[in-house]
Design a protein around this motif. Structure first.
Motif, PDB file in Angstrom:
ATOM      1  N   THR A  43       0.814  -1.217   0.000  1.00  0.00           N
ATOM      2  CA  THR A  43       0.000   0.000   0.000  1.00  0.00           C
ATOM      3  C   THR A  43       0.847   1.267   0.000  1.00  0.00           C
ATOM      4  N   PHE A  44       2.136   1.139   0.266  1.00  0.00           N
ATOM      5  CA  PHE A  44       3.021   2.303   0.180  1.00  0.00           C
ATOM      6  C   PHE A  44       3.216   2.702  -1.282  1.00  0.00           C
ATOM      7  N   TYR A  45       3.325   1.705  -2.144  1.00  0.00           N
ATOM      8  CA  TYR A  45       3.634   1.954  -3.548  1.00  0.00           C
ATOM      9  C   TYR A  45       2.396   2.082  -4.426  1.00  0.00           C
ATOM     10  N   ALA A  46       1.332   1.358  -4.085  1.00  0.00           N
ATOM     11  CA  ALA A  46       0.119   1.396  -4.907  1.00  0.00           C
ATOM     12  C   ALA A  46      -1.087   1.073  -4.029  1.00  0.00           C
ATOM     13  N   THR A  47      -2.120   1.853  -4.145  1.00  0.00           N
ATOM     14  CA  THR A  47      -3.327   1.621  -3.346  1.00  0.00           C
ATOM     15  C   THR A  47      -4.151   0.518  -3.987  1.00  0.00           C
ATOM     16  N   PRO A  48      -4.515  -0.514  -3.225  1.00  0.00           N
ATOM     17  CA  PRO A  48      -5.332  -1.597  -3.783  1.00  0.00           C
ATOM     18  C   PRO A  48      -6.756  -1.125  -4.014  1.00  0.00           C
ATOM     19  N   SER A  49      -7.541  -1.964  -4.630  1.00  0.00           N
ATOM     20  CA  SER A  49      -8.966  -1.681  -4.752  1.00  0.00           C
ATOM     21  C   SER A  49      -9.680  -2.195  -3.510  1.00  0.00           C
ATOM     22  N   GLN A  50     -10.887  -1.718  -3.300  1.00  0.00           N
ATOM     23  CA  GLN A  50     -11.660  -2.206  -2.163  1.00  0.00           C
ATOM     24  C   GLN A  50     -11.957  -3.700  -2.324  1.00  0.00           C
ATOM     25  N   GLU A  51     -12.150  -4.142  -3.566  1.00  0.00           N
ATOM     26  CA  GLU A  51     -12.394  -5.562  -3.806  1.00  0.00           C
ATOM     27  C   GLU A  51     -11.166  -6.394  -3.451  1.00  0.00           C
ATOM     28  N   GLN A  52      -9.972  -5.903  -3.761  1.00  0.00           N
ATOM     29  CA  GLN A  52      -8.755  -6.607  -3.351  1.00  0.00           C
ATOM     30  C   GLN A  52      -8.698  -6.755  -1.831  1.00  0.00           C
ATOM     31  N   CYS A  53      -9.071  -5.690  -1.127  1.00  0.00           N
ATOM     32  CA  CYS A  53      -9.068  -5.747   0.333  1.00  0.00           C
ATOM     33  C   CYS A  53     -10.077  -6.766   0.848  1.00  0.00           C
ATOM     34  N   GLN A  55     -10.903  -9.492  -0.710  1.00  0.00           N
ATOM     35  CA  GLN A  55     -10.294 -10.799  -0.969  1.00  0.00           C
ATOM     36  C   GLN A  55      -9.211 -11.109   0.072  1.00  0.00           C
ATOM     37  N   TRP A  56      -8.405 -10.115   0.417  1.00  0.00           N
ATOM     38  CA  TRP A  56      -7.380 -10.335   1.450  1.00  0.00           C
ATOM     39  C   TRP A  56      -8.039 -10.743   2.766  1.00  0.00           C
ATOM     40  N   ARG A  57      -9.123 -10.061   3.115  1.00  0.00           N
ATOM     41  CA  ARG A  57      -9.781 -10.372   4.382  1.00  0.00           C
ATOM     42  C   ARG A  57     -10.279 -11.817   4.403  1.00  0.00           C
ATOM     43  N   ALA A  58     -10.782 -12.282   3.281  1.00  0.00           N
ATOM     44  CA  ALA A  58     -11.335 -13.627   3.212  1.00  0.00           C
ATOM     45  C   ALA A  58     -10.263 -14.707   3.321  1.00  0.00           C
ATOM     46  N   PRO A  61      -7.205 -15.634   8.927  1.00  0.00           N
ATOM     47  CA  PRO A  61      -8.037 -15.883  10.116  1.00  0.00           C
ATOM     48  C   PRO A  61      -8.278 -14.592  10.894  1.00  0.00           C
ATOM     49  N   ASP A  62      -9.192 -14.658  11.833  1.00  0.00           N
ATOM     50  CA  ASP A  62      -9.587 -13.466  12.585  1.00  0.00           C
ATOM     51  C   ASP A  62      -8.458 -12.900  13.444  1.00  0.00           C
ATOM     52  N   ASN A  63      -7.488 -13.729  13.819  1.00  0.00           N
ATOM     53  CA  ASN A  63      -6.413 -13.243  14.696  1.00  0.00           C
ATOM     54  C   ASN A  63      -5.223 -12.699  13.914  1.00  0.00           C
ATOM     55  N   PHE A  64      -5.348 -12.624  12.595  1.00  0.00           N
ATOM     56  CA  PHE A  64      -4.280 -12.077  11.755  1.00  0.00           C
ATOM     57  C   PHE A  64      -4.356 -10.556  11.760  1.00  0.00           C
ATOM     58  N   ARG A  65      -3.187  -9.900  11.581  1.00  0.00           N
ATOM     59  CA  ARG A  65      -3.151  -8.445  11.548  1.00  0.00           C
ATOM     60  C   ARG A  65      -2.341  -7.924  10.362  1.00  0.00           C
ATOM     61  N   PHE A  66      -2.942  -6.987   9.633  1.00  0.00           N
ATOM     62  CA  PHE A  66      -2.255  -6.241   8.579  1.00  0.00           C
ATOM     63  C   PHE A  66      -1.766  -4.924   9.172  1.00  0.00           C
ATOM     64  N   LEU A  67      -0.481  -4.604   9.016  1.00  0.00           N
ATOM     65  CA  LEU A  67       0.040  -3.300   9.387  1.00  0.00           C
ATOM     66  C   LEU A  67       0.332  -2.572   8.077  1.00  0.00           C
ATOM     67  N   LEU A  68      -0.674  -1.903   7.574  1.00  0.00           N
ATOM     68  CA  LEU A  68      -0.580  -1.270   6.260  1.00  0.00           C
ATOM     69  C   LEU A  68       0.186   0.041   6.333  1.00  0.00           C
ATOM     70  N   VAL A  94      -9.592   0.604   2.367  1.00  0.00           N
ATOM     71  CA  VAL A  94      -9.139  -0.529   3.198  1.00  0.00           C
ATOM     72  C   VAL A  94     -10.157  -0.907   4.272  1.00  0.00           C
ATOM     73  N   ALA A  95     -11.336  -0.286   4.246  1.00  0.00           N
ATOM     74  CA  ALA A  95     -12.359  -0.561   5.261  1.00  0.00           C
ATOM     75  C   ALA A  95     -12.725  -2.041   5.386  1.00  0.00           C
ATOM     76  N   PRO A  96     -12.719  -2.848   4.309  1.00  0.00           N
ATOM     77  CA  PRO A  96     -13.044  -4.275   4.476  1.00  0.00           C
ATOM     78  C   PRO A  96     -12.091  -5.018   5.408  1.00  0.00           C
ATOM     79  N   LEU A  97     -10.948  -4.432   5.710  1.00  0.00           N
ATOM     80  CA  LEU A  97      -9.964  -5.071   6.582  1.00  0.00           C
ATOM     81  C   LEU A  97     -10.059  -4.579   8.025  1.00  0.00           C
TER      82      LEU A  97
END
Length: 285
Positions: A43-53, A55-58, A61-68, A94-97
């Motif tokens: 996300t520093f170099y290119a902003t993903p789409s909301q749909e990509q986010c 897909q990442w969320r899916a 697991p729930d205990n995983f963390r993204f530090l964007l 990035v709201a889906p995450l």
């Protein structure tokens, strides 16, 4: 077993990891069976789409963390000035995450100096709750132990914001001519900041980025203080974030093996990871 701290790499896929991670339907899904967080460098170099986010969320697991990381146009191009609209747009994407977000990584360039501190305070104060960030600085004045650094640390503590600790000592101890791939070492030393290791005690979860020596075994003495530090934080009931880098990121899993062996000797109940092409490690959680 669940890790009592967060362990990750700066990315979730690399060609060299292909036969080492557990089987799965996606690189992120495979990675998240072993690690419970990741640096969101993409996300520093290119902003993903909301749909990509979505897909990442899916895939995690729930205990995983993204530090964007915030996009570079916010942190590097604008130095946090006049970025309200850009920040709103990014947070909307990035709201889906939102339920698997750790603190955002606010990586500031060396050009961001003492005269820009008000930009930082305005930025942090405007960040909507419950979102948090972790601040990484690179200007030399913020490592001087003088009034400038005290002002930075005081402002972060008042806001309960962590100061990212970047440990590049192992990397810069390497002599490129004595490493397996001289060019890779030189490039890593060119890109990473050579700054002192400064920790900021505070209420926020600590975030550490460790950049390794290209010779795996040479990392033992540089990792040893972190074994004690991470173990102490865990014993205090904190959940620090610890990210492992190598000059060649393809070697990061080998460094992870070494790290988990070392800390498993210090913290009861922790198991060491073992990556094998024949018997891929199935993860700790």
């Amino acid at each position: 077993m669940a890790l009592p701290y967060f362990l990750g790499c700066p990315q979730w896929q690399h060609p060299a990891w292909g036969n080492l991670l557990p089987p799965g339907e996606s690189p992120l899904g495979r990675y998240s069976q072993v690690f419970n967080c990741v640096e969101g460098n993409t996300t520093f170099y290119a902003t993903p789409s909301q749909e990509q986010c979505r897909q990442w969320r899916a895939q995690v697991p729930d205990n995983f963390r993204f530090l964007l990381k915030f996009p570079r146009q916010i942190t590097h191009d604008r130095l946090l000035s006049g970025v309200d609209a850009s920040v709103r747009d990014f947070l909307d994407i990035v709201a889906p995450l939102k339920d698997v977000l750790g603190p955002f990584l606010l990586q500031l360039p060396a050009a961001f100096g003492p005269r820009h501190l008000n930009n930082l305070w305005d930025f942090i104060d405007a960040l909507p709750a419950p979102l948090e960030c972790a601040v990484e600085v690179r200007h030399k004045a913020f490592f001087s132990k003088g009034d400038v650094e005290k002002a930075l640390n005081r402002g972060l503590r008042e806001r309960r914001v962590t100061r990212v600790c970047m440990d590049t000592r192992a990397l810069f101890s390497a002599l490129p001519d004595a490493t397996p791939d001289k060019d890779v070492t030189i490039e890593a030393q060119r890109k990473k900041p050579r700054v002192p290791v400064h920790l900021l005690p505070g209420d926020a979860a600590p975030v550490t980025r460790y950049i390794g020596h290209p010779d795996l075994e040479s990392n033992r003495r540089y990792l040893a203080p972190w074994v004690e530090r991470i173990a102490t934080w865990v014993e205090e009931g904190r959940r620090p974030y610890f990210f492992l880098h190598m000059p060649d990121i393809g070697d990061a899993l080998a460094l992870t093996e070494l790290w988990t062996r070392l800390i498993s000797e210090r913290v009861d109940g922790l198991e060491a990871l073992s990556f094998s092409e024949k018997q891929p490690q199935m993860g700790l959680f």
